[in-house]
Design a protein around this motif. Structure first.
Motif, PDB file in Angstrom:
ATOM      1  N   ALA A  91      35.657  51.548  37.734  1.00 48.15           N
ATOM      2  CA  ALA A  91      34.613  50.605  38.136  1.00 48.15           C
ATOM      3  C   ALA A  91      35.128  49.611  39.172  1.00 48.15           C
ATOM      4  CB  ALA A  91      34.069  49.868  36.919  1.00 48.15           C
ATOM      5  N   CYS A  92      36.402  49.237  39.074  1.00 47.89           N
ATOM      6  CA  CYS A  92      37.004  48.328  40.053  1.00 47.89           C
ATOM      7  C   CYS A  92      37.139  49.004  41.409  1.00 47.89           C
ATOM      8  CB  CYS A  92      38.371  47.872  39.553  1.00 47.89           C
ATOM      9  SG  CYS A  92      39.335  46.930  40.763  1.00 47.89           S
ATOM     10  N   PHE A  93      37.575  50.258  41.418  1.00 48.70           N
ATOM     11  CA  PHE A  93      37.859  50.952  42.669  1.00 48.70           C
ATOM     12  C   PHE A  93      36.624  51.525  43.360  1.00 48.70           C
ATOM     13  CE2 PHE A  93      42.134  51.980  40.512  1.00 48.70           C
ATOM     14  CZ  PHE A  93      42.733  50.834  41.023  1.00 48.70           C
ATOM     15  N   ALA A  98      32.362  43.967  40.635  1.00 43.49           N
ATOM     16  CA  ALA A  98      33.432  44.862  40.192  1.00 43.49           C
ATOM     17  C   ALA A  98      34.362  44.152  39.205  1.00 43.49           C
ATOM     18  CB  ALA A  98      34.230  45.355  41.391  1.00 43.49           C
ATOM     19  N   PRO A  99      34.801  44.842  38.135  1.00 45.88           N
ATOM     20  CA  PRO A  99      35.712  44.231  37.157  1.00 45.88           C
ATOM     21  C   PRO A  99      37.150  44.237  37.676  1.00 45.88           C
ATOM     22  CG  PRO A  99      35.191  46.469  36.487  1.00 45.88           C
ATOM     23  CD  PRO A  99      34.377  46.191  37.727  1.00 45.88           C
ATOM     24  N   THR A 100      37.466  43.270  38.520  1.00 45.38           N
ATOM     25  CA  THR A 100      38.747  43.269  39.231  1.00 45.38           C
ATOM     26  C   THR A 100      39.882  42.625  38.447  1.00 45.38           C
ATOM     27  OG1 THR A 100      38.050  41.235  40.335  1.00 45.38           O
ATOM     28  CG2 THR A 100      37.660  43.301  41.499  1.00 45.38           C
ATOM     29  N   ARG A 101      39.561  41.907  37.360  1.00 49.27           N
ATOM     30  CA  ARG A 101      40.607  41.267  36.536  1.00 49.27           C
ATOM     31  C   ARG A 101      40.578  41.905  35.147  1.00 49.27           C
ATOM     32  NH1 ARG A 101      39.897  35.476  35.650  1.00 49.27           N
ATOM     33  NH2 ARG A 101      37.654  35.819  35.853  1.00 49.27           N
ATOM     34  N   LEU A 102      41.597  42.668  34.803  1.00 47.69           N
ATOM     35  CA  LEU A 102      41.689  43.356  33.519  1.00 47.69           C
ATOM     36  C   LEU A 102      42.571  42.537  32.587  1.00 47.69           C
ATOM     37  CD1 LEU A 102      41.062  45.911  31.843  1.00 47.69           C
ATOM     38  CD2 LEU A 102      43.133  46.926  32.825  1.00 47.69           C
ATOM     39  N   LEU A 103      41.965  41.962  31.538  1.00 49.63           N
ATOM     40  CA  LEU A 103      42.695  41.133  30.580  1.00 49.63           C
ATOM     41  C   LEU A 103      42.998  41.953  29.339  1.00 49.63           C
ATOM     42  CD1 LEU A 103      40.645  39.100  32.269  1.00 49.63           C
ATOM     43  CD2 LEU A 103      41.633  37.432  30.701  1.00 49.63           C
ATOM     44  N   ALA A 120      44.531  55.275  39.640  1.00 51.14           N
ATOM     45  CA  ALA A 120      44.689  54.953  41.062  1.00 51.14           C
ATOM     46  C   ALA A 120      45.275  56.128  41.831  1.00 51.14           C
ATOM     47  CB  ALA A 120      45.564  53.716  41.221  1.00 51.14           C
ATOM     48  N   GLU A 121      46.260  56.780  41.265  1.00 48.08           N
ATOM     49  CA  GLU A 121      46.954  57.846  41.983  1.00 48.08           C
ATOM     50  C   GLU A 121      46.177  59.153  41.977  1.00 48.08           C
ATOM     51  OE1 GLU A 121      50.871  57.837  40.274  1.00 48.08           O
ATOM     52  OE2 GLU A 121      51.499  56.093  41.474  1.00 48.08           O
ATOM     53  N   ASP A 122      45.246  59.324  41.046  1.00 45.16           N
ATOM     54  CA  ASP A 122      44.430  60.539  41.000  1.00 45.16           C
ATOM     55  C   ASP A 122      43.223  60.490  41.922  1.00 45.16           C
ATOM     56  OD1 ASP A 122      46.151  61.691  39.206  1.00 45.16           O
ATOM     57  OD2 ASP A 122      44.880  61.375  37.439  1.00 45.16           O
ATOM     58  N   LEU A 123      42.839  59.305  42.374  1.00 46.78           N
ATOM     59  CA  LEU A 123      41.661  59.184  43.229  1.00 46.78           C
ATOM     60  C   LEU A 123      41.918  59.819  44.597  1.00 46.78           C
ATOM     61  CD1 LEU A 123      40.584  55.511  42.463  1.00 46.78           C
ATOM     62  CD2 LEU A 123      39.267  57.564  41.936  1.00 46.78           C
ATOM     63  N   ILE A 132      38.731  39.813  46.576  1.00 43.55           N
ATOM     64  CA  ILE A 132      39.455  40.644  47.538  1.00 43.55           C
ATOM     65  C   ILE A 132      38.504  41.579  48.260  1.00 43.55           C
ATOM     66  CG2 ILE A 132      41.299  42.344  47.809  1.00 43.55           C
ATOM     67  CD1 ILE A 132      42.626  41.105  45.310  1.00 43.55           C
ATOM     68  N   PHE A 133      37.545  42.142  47.555  1.00 46.76           N
ATOM     69  CA  PHE A 133      36.571  43.086  48.111  1.00 46.76           C
ATOM     70  C   PHE A 133      37.276  44.329  48.649  1.00 46.76           C
ATOM     71  CE2 PHE A 133      32.013  43.252  49.654  1.00 46.76           C
ATOM     72  CZ  PHE A 133      31.497  42.887  48.416  1.00 46.76           C
ATOM     73  N   GLY A 134      38.210  44.817  47.879  1.00 52.90           N
ATOM     74  CA  GLY A 134      38.924  46.046  48.169  1.00 52.90           C
ATOM     75  C   GLY A 134      39.382  46.654  46.864  1.00 52.90           C
ATOM     76  N   PRO A 135      39.952  47.870  46.885  1.00 52.42           N
ATOM     77  CA  PRO A 135      40.331  48.563  45.645  1.00 52.42           C
ATOM     78  C   PRO A 135      41.636  48.039  45.067  1.00 52.42           C
ATOM     79  CG  PRO A 135      40.890  49.919  47.543  1.00 52.42           C
ATOM     80  CD  PRO A 135      40.186  48.697  48.086  1.00 52.42           C
ATOM     81  N   VAL A 136      41.581  46.819  44.546  1.00 53.80           N
ATOM     82  CA  VAL A 136      42.764  46.154  44.005  1.00 53.80           C
ATOM     83  C   VAL A 136      42.439  45.640  42.603  1.00 53.80           C
ATOM     84  CG1 VAL A 136      44.466  44.320  44.334  1.00 53.80           C
ATOM     85  CG2 VAL A 136      43.487  45.472  46.328  1.00 53.80           C
ATOM     86  N   LEU A 137      43.216  46.110  41.614  1.00 55.22           N
ATOM     87  CA  LEU A 137      43.030  45.717  40.216  1.00 55.22           C
ATOM     88  C   LEU A 137      44.189  44.833  39.781  1.00 55.22           C
ATOM     89  CD1 LEU A 137      41.539  46.074  37.463  1.00 55.22           C
ATOM     90  CD2 LEU A 137      43.049  48.036  37.057  1.00 55.22           C
ATOM     91  N   SER A 138      43.886  43.698  39.169  1.00 56.14           N
ATOM     92  CA  SER A 138      44.894  42.780  38.642  1.00 56.14           C
ATOM     93  C   SER A 138      44.869  42.815  37.121  1.00 56.14           C
ATOM     94  CB  SER A 138      44.630  41.352  39.130  1.00 56.14           C
ATOM     95  OG  SER A 138      44.734  41.268  40.537  1.00 56.14           O
ATOM     96  N   ILE A 139      46.027  43.053  36.508  1.00 56.02           N
ATOM     97  CA  ILE A 139      46.136  43.073  35.043  1.00 56.02           C
ATOM     98  C   ILE A 139      46.751  41.760  34.592  1.00 56.02           C
ATOM     99  CG2 ILE A 139      47.076  44.259  33.026  1.00 56.02           C
ATOM    100  CD1 ILE A 139      47.187  46.807  34.663  1.00 56.02           C
ATOM    101  N   LEU A 140      46.011  41.033  33.745  1.00 55.80           N
ATOM    102  CA  LEU A 140      46.453  39.742  33.222  1.00 55.80           C
ATOM    103  C   LEU A 140      46.697  39.869  31.714  1.00 55.80           C
ATOM    104  CD1 LEU A 140      44.315  39.180  35.692  1.00 55.80           C
ATOM    105  CD2 LEU A 140      44.519  36.808  34.919  1.00 55.80           C
ATOM    106  N   PRO A 141      47.932  39.641  31.236  1.00 58.54           N
ATOM    107  CA  PRO A 141      48.186  39.704  29.792  1.00 58.54           C
ATOM    108  C   PRO A 141      47.746  38.422  29.094  1.00 58.54           C
ATOM    109  CG  PRO A 141      50.211  39.173  30.960  1.00 58.54           C
ATOM    110  CD  PRO A 141      49.151  39.387  32.021  1.00 58.54           C
TER     111      PRO A 141
END
Length: 476
Positions: free
Chosen positions: A270-272, A281-286, A303-306, A380-389
């Motif tokens: 969904a982010c990409f 887009a759900p760009t911040r994954l907590l 990401a690598e399979d796309l 960002i408006f690009g295919p960038v996902l940030s993972i926040l613990p």
């Protein structure tokens, strides 16, 4: 694309007052595929005059007359869907599958939603002896973006027509081809002259002239928060209604009881999607801190399979971002993530190795992101996902809400009631529970700097209506 050198004003195609040509760049090849002629303030004056002259008659049309017009537009849109697919592939680099299955059908869906809303809407209600009636607000300036061009045009033009308003559309200068075809569809559908007008051009020139024009009663704008502020400032002198749907930085909270294989994959896709160019887009994954490595492995695989490649290939999942300025912005923000100490899991700077031209971005995943980093705060408006613990549920909610945006949010839990409780605490206009899709009839819009007002369905229709109280209407 025969009308890219003309505007549509008063039911006719006409050249700009001061013609000049601007190149349209195919983002997949960085080559010119067409030229268009932007307008200026004089063209806006002509369009506003046309809309004002048409308003009195169109505002008095019946529900049935407006339904007939909208249904004729839907019929024409369906006939031109192949042309629209070609246009969005060329002007924004949308992959063939995305253009055919989502981008173009989205416009059709929201035209149909306007019909459904109008069919049953009650414009008059009695409150004791008082009649409360809703009437068209008047002449509307509609300013739309390039990332979902047809969806956004339909979400404004459809309800404006349903309400009895007249309008001037300024589509994005990056996506004029699909807007021109849309205008052709309305012309062929028999929309009365002056009810719908199209003036192509950029924001600082045409958008500014439209937003500040004293003959415009309402401006509906979709775009960045920065541009939304400029639109609001331009409208202030004429105290017109301003309807804004702006940026987002949507959090996606995964609770520890959920299936990460499914939830992380769903969130990353969904982010990409649309090359990350969706405001919701759900760009911040907590994720729970103890499961961050697990989440990172799953997101890396996604990401690598796309398949990132030329838009015309049916196998392509991601095309380029829409223009050079956006490519540069995305690259700069990826670089800032690296500088600020986020852990790069997949992707990174530059194009995919097999692509040497075009504004292609590598699907990128960062872990160990904290909320003060630019990649956690800026759209960002690009295919960038940030993972926040996170360490606790309360910390997850606090981090999710710690942003200037509030458009959408996502919560996943094996316990639906638990997810519902968290949804109540999200400071956002929309919450998706356990992967639920958007409801096209539900209100779309956000809190905070994600804008004001709402689009879609009945809620979108009501944005184009004024409310009048007539006292003593029901005499007994």
């Amino acid at each position: 694309m025969q009308h890219l050198h003309q505007h549509y004003i008063a039911g006719q195609w006409s050249s700009p007052e001061r013609p000049r040509l601007v190149d349209l760049i195919n983002p997949a090849t960085e080559t010119v595929f067409a030229t268009f002629a932007p307008g200026d303030g004089d063209d806006i004056d002509r369009a506003v005059c046309s809309a004002r002259q048409a308003l009195k008659a169109y505002a008095q049309t019946t529900r049935q007359e407006r339904l007939d017009i909208l249904r004729s537009i839907v019929d024409g849109y369906q006939r031109r869907m192949d042309d629209l697919v070609d246009a969005v592939m060329l002007e924004m680099g949308a992959p063939l599958t995305l253009a055919r299955e989502r981008q173009v059908p989205a416009g059709l869906l929201h035209l149909q939603q306007s019909i459904q809303a109008l069919e049953s809407y009650s414009f008059d209600t009695l409150h004791g002896s008082t009649l409360i009636t809703r009437e068209p607000i008047g002449v509307c300036g509609l300013i739309t973006p390039w990332n979902w061009p047809l969806l956004q045009i339909a979400c404004k033009v459809g309800p404006a027509l349903a309400a009895g308003c007249t309008m001037i559309l300024k589509s994005s200068e990056c996506a004029p081809a699909s807007a021109s075809i849309f205008a052709e569809i309305l012309h062929e559908a028999g929309v009365p002259p002056g009810v719908f007008n199209l003036v192509q051009g950029d924001g600082p020139t045409v958008g500014q002239a439209l937003a500040s024009h004293p003959g415009v009663d309402m401006v509906s704008f979709t775009g960045s928060t920065h541009a939304g502020i400029l639109v609001a400032q331009a409208t202030a002198g004429t105290v017109k209604r301003v309807h804004q749907k702006l940026g987002g930085k949507s959090p996606n909270i995964l609770l520890d009881d959920t299936s990460f294989a499914a939830a992380v994959s769903h969130g990353a896709y969904a982010c990409f999607a649309n090359s990350g160019q969706s405001c919701n887009a759900p760009t911040r994954l907590l994720v729970p801190a103890g499961r961050q490595q697990e989440a990172a492995r799953i997101a890396k695989r996604v990401a690598e399979d796309l398949v990132v490649d030329q838009p015309g290939s049916p196998a392509t999942a991601l095309g380029p971002v829409a223009n050079k300025a956006q490519f540069t912005r995305v690259q700069n923000l990826i670089a800032s993530g690296l500088r600020e100490g986020a852990t790069l899991i997949a992707g990174g700077l530059g194009r995919p190795a097999h692509l040497h031209r075009g504004y292609y971005v590598r699907p990128t995943v960062f872990a160990d992101v904290h909320n003060r980093m630019a990649i956690a705060q800026e759209e960002i408006f690009g295919p960038v996902l940030s993972i926040l613990p996170y360490e606790s549920e309360s910390e997850a909610i606090e981090k999710a809400n710690d942003t200037s945006f509030g458009l959408s949010s996502y919560v996943t839990s094996a316990d639906p009631e638990h997810a519902r409780r968290i949804a109540r605490q999200m400071r956002a206009g929309m919450v998706h529970l356990n992967g639920a899709s958007s409801d096209p009839a539900a209100p779309f819009g956000g809190y905070k700097q994600s804008g004001n007002r709402r689009e879609r369905g009945v809620f979108g229709l009501e944005e184009f209506l004024e409310i009048k109280s007539i006292f003593g209407y029901n005499q007994t």
